[in-house]
Scaffold this active site. Structure first.
Site, mmCIF file in Angstrom:
data_model
loop_
_atom_site.group_PDB
_atom_site.id
_atom_site.type_symbol
_atom_site.label_atom_id
_atom_site.label_comp_id
_atom_site.label_asym_id
_atom_site.label_seq_id
_atom_site.Cartn_x
_atom_site.Cartn_y
_atom_site.Cartn_z
ATOM 1 N N THR A 122 0.859 -1.182 0.000
ATOM 2 C CA THR A 122 0.000 0.000 0.000
ATOM 3 C C THR A 122 0.896 1.234 0.000
ATOM 4 O O THR A 122 1.644 1.453 0.954
ATOM 5 C CB THR A 122 -0.894 -0.014 1.257
ATOM 6 O OG1 THR A 122 -1.646 -1.225 1.252
ATOM 7 C CG2 THR A 122 -1.824 1.186 1.293
ATOM 8 N N LEU A 153 -6.759 -8.136 0.654
ATOM 9 C CA LEU A 153 -7.043 -9.294 1.516
ATOM 10 C C LEU A 153 -7.097 -8.879 2.983
ATOM 11 O O LEU A 153 -6.495 -7.892 3.397
ATOM 12 C CB LEU A 153 -6.000 -10.398 1.308
ATOM 13 C CG LEU A 153 -4.533 -10.139 1.650
ATOM 14 C CD1 LEU A 153 -4.248 -10.190 3.137
ATOM 15 C CD2 LEU A 153 -3.668 -11.173 0.940
ATOM 16 N N ARG A 154 -7.850 -9.678 3.756
ATOM 17 C CA ARG A 154 -7.912 -9.461 5.204
ATOM 18 C C ARG A 154 -7.146 -10.570 5.895
ATOM 19 O O ARG A 154 -7.315 -11.751 5.538
ATOM 20 C CB ARG A 154 -9.363 -9.537 5.707
ATOM 21 C CG ARG A 154 -10.291 -8.479 5.202
ATOM 22 C CD ARG A 154 -11.736 -8.905 5.420
ATOM 23 N NE ARG A 154 -12.018 -10.163 4.733
ATOM 24 C CZ ARG A 154 -13.108 -10.900 4.913
ATOM 25 N NH1 ARG A 154 -14.021 -10.533 5.767
ATOM 26 N NH2 ARG A 154 -13.288 -12.027 4.233
ATOM 27 N N PHE A 252 -18.850 -4.120 8.627
ATOM 28 C CA PHE A 252 -18.076 -3.065 9.299
ATOM 29 C C PHE A 252 -18.965 -2.132 10.111
ATOM 30 O O PHE A 252 -18.702 -0.946 10.235
ATOM 31 C CB PHE A 252 -17.209 -2.281 8.287
ATOM 32 C CG PHE A 252 -15.957 -3.035 7.958
ATOM 33 C CD1 PHE A 252 -15.999 -4.142 7.139
ATOM 34 C CD2 PHE A 252 -14.746 -2.677 8.517
ATOM 35 C CE1 PHE A 252 -14.858 -4.882 6.874
ATOM 36 C CE2 PHE A 252 -13.606 -3.409 8.249
ATOM 37 C CZ PHE A 252 -13.664 -4.510 7.433
ATOM 38 N N LEU A 253 -20.047 -2.692 10.634
ATOM 39 C CA LEU A 253 -20.923 -1.904 11.506
ATOM 40 C C LEU A 253 -21.033 -2.560 12.877
ATOM 41 O O LEU A 253 -22.103 -2.568 13.484
ATOM 42 C CB LEU A 253 -22.315 -1.758 10.874
ATOM 43 C CG LEU A 253 -22.447 -0.735 9.752
ATOM 44 C CD1 LEU A 253 -23.877 -0.676 9.229
ATOM 45 C CD2 LEU A 253 -22.002 0.666 10.204
ATOM 46 N N GLY A 260 -7.823 -1.329 14.781
ATOM 47 C CA GLY A 260 -6.373 -1.393 14.949
ATOM 48 C C GLY A 260 -5.806 -2.165 13.784
ATOM 49 O O GLY A 260 -6.385 -2.176 12.695
ATOM 50 N N CYS A 263 -3.049 -2.141 9.052
ATOM 51 C CA CYS A 263 -3.422 -1.325 7.882
ATOM 52 C C CYS A 263 -4.195 -0.051 8.216
ATOM 53 O O CYS A 263 -3.746 1.045 7.873
ATOM 54 C CB CYS A 263 -4.222 -2.172 6.904
ATOM 55 S SG CYS A 263 -3.211 -3.448 6.147
HETATM 56 P P1 NAD Z 1 5.090 -7.682 6.631
HETATM 57 O O1 NAD Z 1 5.853 -6.800 7.548
HETATM 58 O O2 NAD Z 1 4.366 -8.863 7.179
HETATM 59 O O3 NAD Z 1 6.051 -8.225 5.477
HETATM 60 C C1 NAD Z 1 6.971 -7.451 4.787
HETATM 61 C C2 NAD Z 1 8.168 -8.344 4.463
HETATM 62 O O4 NAD Z 1 9.012 -7.667 3.537
HETATM 63 C C3 NAD Z 1 9.047 -8.678 5.668
HETATM 64 O O5 NAD Z 1 9.170 -10.085 5.778
HETATM 65 C C4 NAD Z 1 10.404 -8.018 5.343
HETATM 66 O O6 NAD Z 1 11.501 -8.759 5.834
HETATM 67 C C5 NAD Z 1 10.361 -8.015 3.832
HETATM 68 N N1 NAD Z 1 11.241 -7.035 3.172
HETATM 69 C C6 NAD Z 1 11.395 -5.725 3.433
HETATM 70 N N2 NAD Z 1 12.275 -5.165 2.577
HETATM 71 C C7 NAD Z 1 12.679 -6.149 1.729
HETATM 72 C C8 NAD Z 1 13.570 -6.206 0.620
HETATM 73 N N3 NAD Z 1 14.222 -5.118 0.180
HETATM 74 N N4 NAD Z 1 13.744 -7.387 0.007
HETATM 75 C C9 NAD Z 1 13.102 -8.484 0.429
HETATM 76 N N5 NAD Z 1 12.236 -8.501 1.465
HETATM 77 C C10 NAD Z 1 12.027 -7.347 2.110
HETATM 78 O O7 NAD Z 1 4.076 -6.710 5.868
HETATM 79 P P2 NAD Z 1 2.614 -7.067 5.282
HETATM 80 O O8 NAD Z 1 1.615 -7.055 6.374
HETATM 81 O O9 NAD Z 1 2.720 -8.244 4.391
HETATM 82 O O10 NAD Z 1 2.346 -5.761 4.404
HETATM 83 C C11 NAD Z 1 3.021 -5.536 3.181
HETATM 84 C C12 NAD Z 1 2.307 -4.427 2.436
HETATM 85 O O11 NAD Z 1 0.993 -4.850 2.068
HETATM 86 C C13 NAD Z 1 2.128 -3.134 3.231
HETATM 87 O O12 NAD Z 1 2.242 -2.045 2.372
HETATM 88 C C14 NAD Z 1 0.707 -3.241 3.733
HETATM 89 O O13 NAD Z 1 0.125 -1.990 3.974
HETATM 90 C C15 NAD Z 1 0.032 -3.933 2.581
HETATM 91 N N6 NAD Z 1 -1.177 -4.690 2.935
HETATM 92 C C16 NAD Z 1 -1.193 -5.448 4.073
HETATM 93 C C17 NAD Z 1 -2.333 -6.182 4.381
HETATM 94 C C18 NAD Z 1 -2.388 -7.017 5.645
HETATM 95 O O14 NAD Z 1 -3.481 -7.432 6.007
HETATM 96 N N7 NAD Z 1 -1.276 -7.302 6.303
HETATM 97 C C19 NAD Z 1 -3.444 -6.144 3.531
HETATM 98 C C20 NAD Z 1 -3.387 -5.380 2.367
HETATM 99 C C21 NAD Z 1 -2.236 -4.656 2.086
#
Ligand code: NAD
Length: 437
Positions: A122, A153-154, A252-253, A260, A263
Site C-alpha cells: 500500500t 485481503l484481510r 463493518f458496523l 487497529g 493497515c
Molecule cells: P510484513 O511486515 O508482514 O512483510 C513485509 C516483508 O518484507 C518482511 O518479511 C520483510 O523482511 C520483507 N522485506 C522488506 N524489505 C525487503 C527487501 N528489500 N527485500 C526483500 N524482502 C524485504 O508486511 P505485510 O503485512 O505483508 O504488508 C506488506 C504491504 O501490504 C504493506 O504495504 C501493507 O500496507 C500492505 N497490505 C497489508 C495487508 C495485511 O493485512 N497485512 C493487507 C493489504 C495490504
C-alpha cells in the site's frame, strides 16, 4: 508466468502461494534469512488459516520456492511484485517508503528483458512514479513497466479473500503491462472477479480510499454506540436497522474498542498526510483518526468504571490481544492502549490470546501471560474480552465465577447477551447496549 515476490510477509506470502496455486512459477524472496530458512523447512512464520497446507502443496508441486537471492529470481521473472512493508514513518505519520525504494533499486540492478514491476504494497499516490524514476536512474537500460496492484485481503481470511476477491485493481500507464497482468490473474478473471484497469495514480488512491472508508464506517458505529449508551438505545439493533439498507450495507458496523491492525491506522494517517500535502485535506478521515485514537484509552476507562472506579492493586484478566481473531498480528492492536490505561491506573494485567502471545510479548511489558482463558481469569477482579476469538464465545461462567475474585465481565465485542451472563451472577458491561443487550 514466472513471478518473483519481494517480501514474504502476510501479503507477499499469501499472494505468492496463491499465484503458485493458480499454476504460475513463483519465488518468494525476503531479506530476512531466518524467515526464508523457516519457510524452506515448511515452517510458516505467521498464523493464517490454511496457509501451511497451501504452501506445502505448492512446494511439493514444484511451483513455489523461497530465496534470499533477488538477482537470480528477478532475472528469470516476467513479473516482479513488491510486497514489502510500508509502516508509518516515525515522527510525521507519512508512509515510510524506504523498503519499497530499496526493493526497486535491487530489482533494477537485476532485471533482464521486458519485466513488469508491480507494487502490491500500500503506497501513497505518486509512489509508482518514483519507483519508475529510481529504476531508470539505477539502470537506464532496464525495460520495465511499473504497475500498481493494491491488495485488499484481510488477515485471518487471506487465502479466501485472495482467491475470491470482490475486485482486482490494476493501475498502469504502460499498455504493454495490460496483457501480462491479465495473464497473471486469468484464473480469477475466469471466476468473474472484475479486473478494474485504471491509471496508476488512481489505483494507488483506491486502496487508501477503501481503507479510509471502512475505518470511517467502524468509527461511525462506535460513536453511535456511545450515543446509544447515553440515550438508552441498542447499537446492534441500530446496526441492523441501517445495515439492511443496501446503500449502507451491514459489514463493518460492529461497535467495539476501535480499529487497529497493520493497515487502518497507518493507512488513514498516510492518506490524511498526502491530502494535506496536496492542499486538499480529508477532514472526515482526520476526525476518524482522532476519534479512534481517543477511543482505545476510553475503553480502559470503561473497564475501570465497570470495576467501581478504583482499580489500584486489582487484577484485570484480558482475553484476546490481537487486533482481530484468526491472526497473530499485534500491530496497533487496541489491546496495547487498553492494557496501558489499566496499568497506568494501578492494576495488574493477565492476558491470554490463542495465537498472538509471542508477538504480544515484544510489545506489551509487565503483564502475566496465561495458558488459557481460565488461567487468565483465576484470581482476577474483572474479565475483559478485547478480541472475539471463537473460543471466547462459549465461556463456562459457572467455572469463571468460582475462580475469579469478583464476577465482572466487560465485553468490548458484544459477543454475549446480558441475561446469559448476569444469570450466573456476573456484572456485565458491553458496548452501546445500556440495557445489556
Ligand atoms: P510484513 O511486515 O508482514 O512483510 C513485509 C516483508 O518484507 C518482511 O518479511 C520483510 O523482511 C520483507 N522485506 C522488506 N524489505 C525487503 C527487501 N528489500 N527485500 C526483500 N524482502 C524485504 O508486511 P505485510 O503485512 O505483508 O504488508 C506488506 C504491504 O501490504 C504493506 O504495504 C501493507 O500496507 C500492505 N497490505 C497489508 C495487508 C495485511 O493485512 N497485512 C493487507 C493489504 C495490504
Amino acid at each position: 508466468m514466472h513471478i518473483t515476490m519481494i517480501g514474504s510477509g502476510y501479503v507477499g506470502l499469501v499472494s505468492g502461494v496463491c499465484f503458485a496455486d493458480f499454476g504460475h512459477d513463483v519465488i518468494c524472496v525476503d531479506k530476512d534469512a531466518g524467515k526464508i530458512e523457516a519457510l524452506r523447512k515448511g515452517e510458516i512464520p505467521i498464523f493464517e488459516p490454511g496457509l501451511e497446507q497451501l504452501v506445502a502443496d505448492n512446494v511439493r508441486a514444484g511451483r513455489l520456492s523461497f530465496s534470499t537471492d533477488v538477482e537470480t529470481s528477478v532475472a528469470a521473472s516476467d513479473v516482479v511484485f513488491i510486497a514489502v512493508g510500508t509502516p508509518s514513518r516515525r515522527g510525521d505519520g507519512h508512509a515510510d517508503l524506504s523498503y519499497v525504494y530499496a526493493a526497486a533499486r535491487e530489482i533494477a540492478e537485476h532485471v533482464k528483458g521486458f519485466t513488469v514491476i508491480v507494487t502490491k504494497s500500500t503506497v501513497p499516490v505518486g509512489t509508482g512514479d518514483e519507483v519508475e524514476r529510481i529504476i531508470r536512474e539505477t539502470n537506464p537500460d532496464a525495460d520495465v513497466a511499473v504497475v500498481s496492484n493494491p491488495e485488499f485481503l484481510r488477515e485471518g481470511a487471506a487465502i479466501e479473500d485472495f482467491k475470491r476477491p470482490d475486485r482486482i485493481v490494476i493501475g498502469l500507464n504502460d499498455d504493454r503491462a495490460r496483457g501480462v497482468m491479465t495473464e497473471v490473474y486469468r484464473p480469477l478473471y475466469l471466476n468473474q472477479a472484475p479486473l478494474l484497469f485504471t491509471a496508476r495514480r488512481t489505483s494507488e488512491l483506491i486502496k487508501y480510499a477503501a481503507n479510509a472508508f471502512l475505518a470511517m464506517k467502524i468509527t461511525f458505529i462506535n460513536e453511535m454506540a456511545d450515543l446509544c449508551e447515553k440515550v438508552g438505545a441498542n447499537v446492534q439493533e441500530v446496526s441492523r436497522g441501517i445495515g439492511l439498507d443496501g446503500r449502507i450495507g451491514s459489514k463493518f458496523l460492529h461497535a467495539g474498542p476501535g480499529y487497529g491492525g497493520s493497515c487502518f491506522p497507518k493507512d488513514t494517517l498516510a492518506l490524511a498526510k498526502t491530502a494535506q500535502d496536496y492542499d486538499s485535506p480529508v477532514r472526515l478521515i482526520e476526525t476518524t483518526i482522532s476519534i479512534n485514537d481517543n477511543r482505545k484509552r476510553a475503553m480502559g476507562r470503561k473497564v475501570i468504571a465497570a470495576m467501581g472506579g478504583d482499580i489500584r492493586g486489582k487484577t484485570v484478566a484480558v482475553l484476546g490481544l490481537t487486533f482481530k481473531p484468526n491472526t497473530d498480528d499485534m500491530r496497533d492492536s487496541p489491546a496495547i492502549s487498553i492494557i496501558q490505561a489499566l496499568q497506568d491506573a494501578g492494576a495488574s494485567v493477565t492476558g491470554y490470546d490463542p495465537e498472538g502471545m509471542d508477538n504480544a510479548r515484544q510489545l506489551i511489558d509487565n503483564i502475566a501471560y496465561a495458558d488459557d482463558a481460565y488461567g487468565a481469569a483465576r484470581g482476577a477482579d474483572a474479565l475483559v474480552i478485547i478480541t472475539e476469538w471463537n473460543q471466547f464465545r462459549a465461556l463456562d461462567f459457572g467455572r469463571l465465577k468460582s475462580i475469579m475474585k469478583a464476577p465482572v465481565l466487560v465485553d468490548l465485542r458484544n459477543i454475549y447477551r446480558h441475561d446469559e451472563v448476569t444469570k450466573h451472577g456476573f456484572a456485565y458491561t458491553s458496548v452501546g447496549r445500556p440495557m445489556g443487550g
